[in-house]
Design a protein around this motif. Structure first.
Motif, mmCIF file in Angstrom:
data_model
loop_
_atom_site.group_PDB
_atom_site.id
_atom_site.type_symbol
_atom_site.label_atom_id
_atom_site.label_comp_id
_atom_site.label_asym_id
_atom_site.label_seq_id
_atom_site.Cartn_x
_atom_site.Cartn_y
_atom_site.Cartn_z
ATOM 1 N N MET A 140 0.825 -1.239 -0.045
ATOM 2 C CA MET A 140 -0.066 0.005 0.022
ATOM 3 C C MET A 140 0.724 1.193 0.231
ATOM 4 S SD MET A 140 -3.119 0.824 0.026
ATOM 5 C CE MET A 140 -4.226 2.383 0.501
ATOM 6 N N VAL A 141 1.787 1.364 0.737
ATOM 7 C CA VAL A 141 2.621 2.695 1.231
ATOM 8 C C VAL A 141 3.281 2.981 -0.116
ATOM 9 C CG1 VAL A 141 4.432 3.684 2.490
ATOM 10 C CG2 VAL A 141 2.938 2.058 3.713
ATOM 11 N N PRO A 142 3.843 2.245 -0.928
ATOM 12 C CA PRO A 142 4.638 2.843 -2.152
ATOM 13 C C PRO A 142 3.553 3.417 -3.098
ATOM 14 C CG PRO A 142 5.531 0.615 -1.716
ATOM 15 C CD PRO A 142 4.280 0.767 -0.736
ATOM 16 N N GLN A 143 2.288 2.795 -3.164
ATOM 17 C CA GLN A 143 1.505 3.809 -4.106
ATOM 18 C C GLN A 143 0.927 4.993 -3.817
ATOM 19 O OE1 GLN A 143 -1.961 1.071 -4.777
ATOM 20 N NE2 GLN A 143 -0.703 -0.696 -4.467
ATOM 21 N N LEU A 144 1.459 5.295 -2.497
ATOM 22 C CA LEU A 144 1.285 6.997 -2.251
ATOM 23 C C LEU A 144 2.231 7.812 -2.732
ATOM 24 C CD1 LEU A 144 0.794 6.306 1.699
ATOM 25 C CD2 LEU A 144 -1.142 6.730 0.110
ATOM 26 N N ASP A 145 3.365 7.353 -3.408
ATOM 27 C CA ASP A 145 4.363 8.244 -3.994
ATOM 28 C C ASP A 145 4.261 7.802 -5.577
ATOM 29 O OD1 ASP A 145 6.517 9.512 -5.015
ATOM 30 O OD2 ASP A 145 7.832 8.876 -3.336
ATOM 31 N N LEU A 146 3.522 8.761 -6.241
ATOM 32 C CA LEU A 146 3.335 8.625 -7.644
ATOM 33 C C LEU A 146 4.695 8.606 -8.407
ATOM 34 C CD1 LEU A 146 -0.023 10.903 -8.349
ATOM 35 C CD2 LEU A 146 0.295 8.396 -7.515
ATOM 36 N N ARG A 147 5.793 9.082 -7.973
ATOM 37 C CA ARG A 147 7.075 8.856 -8.611
ATOM 38 C C ARG A 147 7.308 7.326 -9.158
ATOM 39 N NH1 ARG A 147 10.225 12.521 -4.531
ATOM 40 N NH2 ARG A 147 9.104 11.300 -3.285
ATOM 41 N N CYS A 148 7.077 6.396 -8.124
ATOM 42 C CA CYS A 148 7.172 4.939 -8.503
ATOM 43 C C CYS A 148 6.312 4.700 -9.582
ATOM 44 C CB CYS A 148 6.669 4.417 -7.160
ATOM 45 S SG CYS A 148 7.465 4.559 -5.365
ATOM 46 N N GLU A 149 5.062 4.938 -9.701
ATOM 47 C CA GLU A 149 4.076 4.636 -10.897
ATOM 48 C C GLU A 149 4.948 5.326 -12.067
ATOM 49 O OE1 GLU A 149 -0.358 5.063 -12.395
ATOM 50 O OE2 GLU A 149 0.285 5.285 -10.263
ATOM 51 N N ALA A 150 5.373 6.614 -12.127
ATOM 52 C CA ALA A 150 6.123 7.259 -13.006
ATOM 53 C C ALA A 150 7.185 6.530 -13.753
ATOM 54 C CB ALA A 150 6.394 8.608 -12.685
ATOM 55 N N ARG A 151 8.240 6.026 -12.685
ATOM 56 C CA ARG A 151 9.362 5.121 -13.026
ATOM 57 C C ARG A 151 9.008 3.992 -13.626
ATOM 58 N NH1 ARG A 151 11.235 7.253 -7.986
ATOM 59 N NH2 ARG A 151 10.387 5.658 -6.900
ATOM 60 N N ASN A 152 7.872 3.364 -13.117
ATOM 61 C CA ASN A 152 7.439 1.950 -13.706
ATOM 62 C C ASN A 152 6.962 2.179 -14.968
ATOM 63 O OD1 ASN A 152 8.041 0.768 -11.486
ATOM 64 N ND2 ASN A 152 5.910 0.671 -10.648
ATOM 65 N N LEU A 153 6.389 3.495 -15.405
ATOM 66 C CA LEU A 153 5.804 3.662 -16.904
ATOM 67 C C LEU A 153 7.053 3.951 -17.552
ATOM 68 C CD1 LEU A 153 2.639 5.860 -15.768
ATOM 69 C CD2 LEU A 153 2.742 3.638 -16.702
ATOM 70 N N GLU A 154 7.732 4.631 -17.290
ATOM 71 C CA GLU A 154 9.016 5.070 -18.088
ATOM 72 C C GLU A 154 9.829 3.688 -18.598
ATOM 73 O OE1 GLU A 154 11.127 7.879 -15.754
ATOM 74 O OE2 GLU A 154 9.851 9.538 -16.278
ATOM 75 N N ARG A 155 9.840 2.780 -17.322
ATOM 76 C CA ARG A 155 10.675 1.432 -17.810
ATOM 77 C C ARG A 155 9.704 0.734 -18.794
ATOM 78 N NH1 ARG A 155 12.899 -2.803 -13.425
ATOM 79 N NH2 ARG A 155 13.784 -4.322 -14.725
ATOM 80 N N PHE A 156 8.575 0.631 -18.515
ATOM 81 C CA PHE A 156 7.508 0.027 -19.543
ATOM 82 C C PHE A 156 7.737 0.466 -20.730
ATOM 83 C CE2 PHE A 156 3.468 -0.791 -21.777
ATOM 84 C CZ PHE A 156 3.148 -1.982 -21.410
ATOM 85 N N ILE A 157 7.673 1.726 -21.042
ATOM 86 C CA ILE A 157 7.969 2.065 -22.265
ATOM 87 C C ILE A 157 9.295 1.985 -23.063
ATOM 88 C CG2 ILE A 157 8.318 4.572 -23.734
ATOM 89 C CD1 ILE A 157 6.295 5.770 -21.542
ATOM 90 N N VAL A 158 10.271 1.908 -22.277
ATOM 91 C CA VAL A 158 11.585 1.501 -22.830
ATOM 92 C C VAL A 158 11.582 0.047 -23.246
ATOM 93 C CG1 VAL A 158 14.084 1.266 -22.250
ATOM 94 C CG2 VAL A 158 12.859 3.283 -21.547
ATOM 95 N N ASN A 159 10.980 -0.778 -22.310
ATOM 96 C CA ASN A 159 11.005 -2.307 -22.580
ATOM 97 C C ASN A 159 10.145 -2.737 -23.698
ATOM 98 O OD1 ASN A 159 12.647 -2.286 -20.533
ATOM 99 N ND2 ASN A 159 11.087 -3.235 -19.179
ATOM 100 N N PHE A 160 9.015 -1.971 -24.123
ATOM 101 C CA PHE A 160 8.332 -2.089 -25.057
ATOM 102 C C PHE A 160 8.231 -1.197 -26.208
ATOM 103 C CE2 PHE A 160 6.788 -4.582 -21.311
ATOM 104 C CZ PHE A 160 6.474 -5.763 -21.723
ATOM 105 N N ALA A 161 9.373 -0.261 -26.538
ATOM 106 C CA ALA A 161 9.311 0.626 -27.507
ATOM 107 C C ALA A 161 9.183 0.077 -28.684
ATOM 108 C CB ALA A 161 10.735 1.287 -27.414
ATOM 109 N N ASP A 162 9.749 -1.253 -29.311
ATOM 110 C CA ASP A 162 9.653 -1.794 -30.464
ATOM 111 C C ASP A 162 8.383 -2.515 -30.471
ATOM 112 O OD1 ASP A 162 10.168 -3.635 -28.724
ATOM 113 O OD2 ASP A 162 11.648 -4.885 -29.896
ATOM 114 N N ARG A 163 7.186 -2.702 -29.705
ATOM 115 C CA ARG A 163 6.229 -3.178 -30.034
ATOM 116 C C ARG A 163 4.992 -2.269 -30.283
ATOM 117 N NH1 ARG A 163 6.376 -8.084 -27.321
ATOM 118 N NH2 ARG A 163 4.347 -8.561 -28.108
ATOM 119 N N LYS A 164 4.490 -2.215 -31.639
ATOM 120 C CA LYS A 164 3.527 -1.519 -32.019
ATOM 121 C C LYS A 164 2.193 -1.818 -31.733
ATOM 122 C CE LYS A 164 6.311 -0.659 -36.375
ATOM 123 N NZ LYS A 164 6.625 0.649 -35.715
ATOM 124 N N ASN A 165 1.730 -3.042 -31.074
ATOM 125 C CA ASN A 165 0.436 -3.389 -30.633
ATOM 126 C C ASN A 165 0.201 -3.049 -29.079
ATOM 127 O OD1 ASN A 165 2.234 -5.281 -29.846
ATOM 128 N ND2 ASN A 165 0.904 -7.200 -30.416
#
Length: 319
Positions: free
Chosen positions: A294-319
């Motif tokens: 629960m507690v890490p979800q109170l810091d939206l920077r954690c979610e932002a970092r996860n989204l940035e990593r997701f974008i990098v990991n799946f940058a070559d996937r068009k679907n």
């Protein structure tokens, strides 16, 4: 316990153990060379070194591996931004601070008890009448949903989890409370505007624009989301880019902190009751695991970092 483990090891041969990517010999070598400070781990390691039976040795190897991984997990999980009860930050031992915290906890308990009282009275009546008064049953369901939203993020998160477990709870329960998964009661626009001013300054409207309706496109137990566009470049993002603006609900940190403080006290009291053996239910461990989710979800920077990593990991996937 040791006799039970020894009996299980002798009566049922085990296949070669592979745990966390290590075969048992390399893992045992790691356990021998790595210092272990936990008294439980030291005891397990001592019995392992003295063990002569192969099956018993493998069982203790698993125990040592689990202890080592648990130590690493606890070291990796540190929360420096929140003074949640039981977290990494020390709690002030000053008597005045403790009394103030107790007073806040008592007030929080009173609020939660007031919210729960109508359900505690109405639900049994609706159940015993067996549908004779459908308006009463509907009112109980509607009030329960409203009361959970008012109770705050901790109880919303618990209900979100419960509504996904149709194997544990009735179908009507899961259907009614499924709304909390993505359409919880949000906060007012004035609270959103305060957050935008704190983050971007008084001229925040010159940097970002939100939809004219100013209605959130989604709301969860932690925050709500708006659709908008950038008026000015921000980082690598260009002006005019479409963005999602996520605003955390006001005063949510204080509610979560107090809820976990209360749960800690309640579980400690229950586990201390004599002759009930409630400590075997691991209530305190369950609260700690819930806190770590629960507690890490109170810091939206954690979610932002996860989204940035997701974008990098799946940058070559068009679907």
């Amino acid at each position: 316990m040791l006799s039970a483990v020894r009996t299980a090891g002798l009566s049922q041969p085990l296949a070669p153990v592979r745990f966390a990517g290590f075969s048992s010999p390399s893992l045992l070598q790691h356990a021998r060379t790595r210092p272990i400070h936990s008294s439980g781990a030291a005891t397990a390691l001592r019995y392992f070194r003295q063990g002569r039976n192969l099956q018993r040795t493998r069982l203790f190897a698993l125990a040592i591996a689990a202890l080592l991984l648990e130590q690493q997990r606890r070291k990796a999980f540190t929360i420096s931004d929140y003074n949640i009860a039981g977290s990494a930050k020390p709690v002030d031992k000053n008597l005045a601070a403790r009394l103030k915290r107790f007073g806040l906890a008592a007030r929080r308990v009173a609020v939660l008890a007031g919210l729960a009282m109508p359900v505690a009275v109405g639900a049994p009546v609706a159940y015993l009448t067996n549908g004779l008064f459908p308006a009463l049953s509907e009112a109980v369901w509607e009030y329960s949903l409203w009361g959970i939203e008012v109770a705050g993020p901790t109880f919303i998160k618990l209900t979100q989890w419960a509504s996904t477990r149709s194997d544990l709870f009735p179908a009507e329960f899961c259907l009614r409370f499924a709304k909390l998964q993505d359409a919880t009661r949000g906060h007012a626009w004035k609270d959103t505007e305060i957050t935008l001013r704190e983050e971007f300054g008084e001229n925040w409207a010159d940097k970002i624009t939100l939809d004219k309706s100013r209605e959130p496109i989604g709301s969860g137990c932690i925050a709500q989301v708006y659709h908008g566009h950038l008026k000015q470049p921000h980082g690598l993002k260009k002006a005019g880019q479409e963005v999602a603006v996520k605003i955390i609900h006001p005063h949510i940190r204080e509610k979560v902190e107090m809820d976990f403080y209360i749960m800690d006290k309640v579980t400690t009291f229950l586990e201390g009751l004599p002759r009930l053996n409630l400590e075997f239910l691991s209530l305190s461990d369950s609260v700690e695991q819930f806190r770590q989710v629960m507690v890490p979800q109170l810091d939206l920077r954690c979610e932002a970092r996860n989204l940035e990593r997701f974008i990098v990991n799946f940058a070559d996937r068009k679907n």
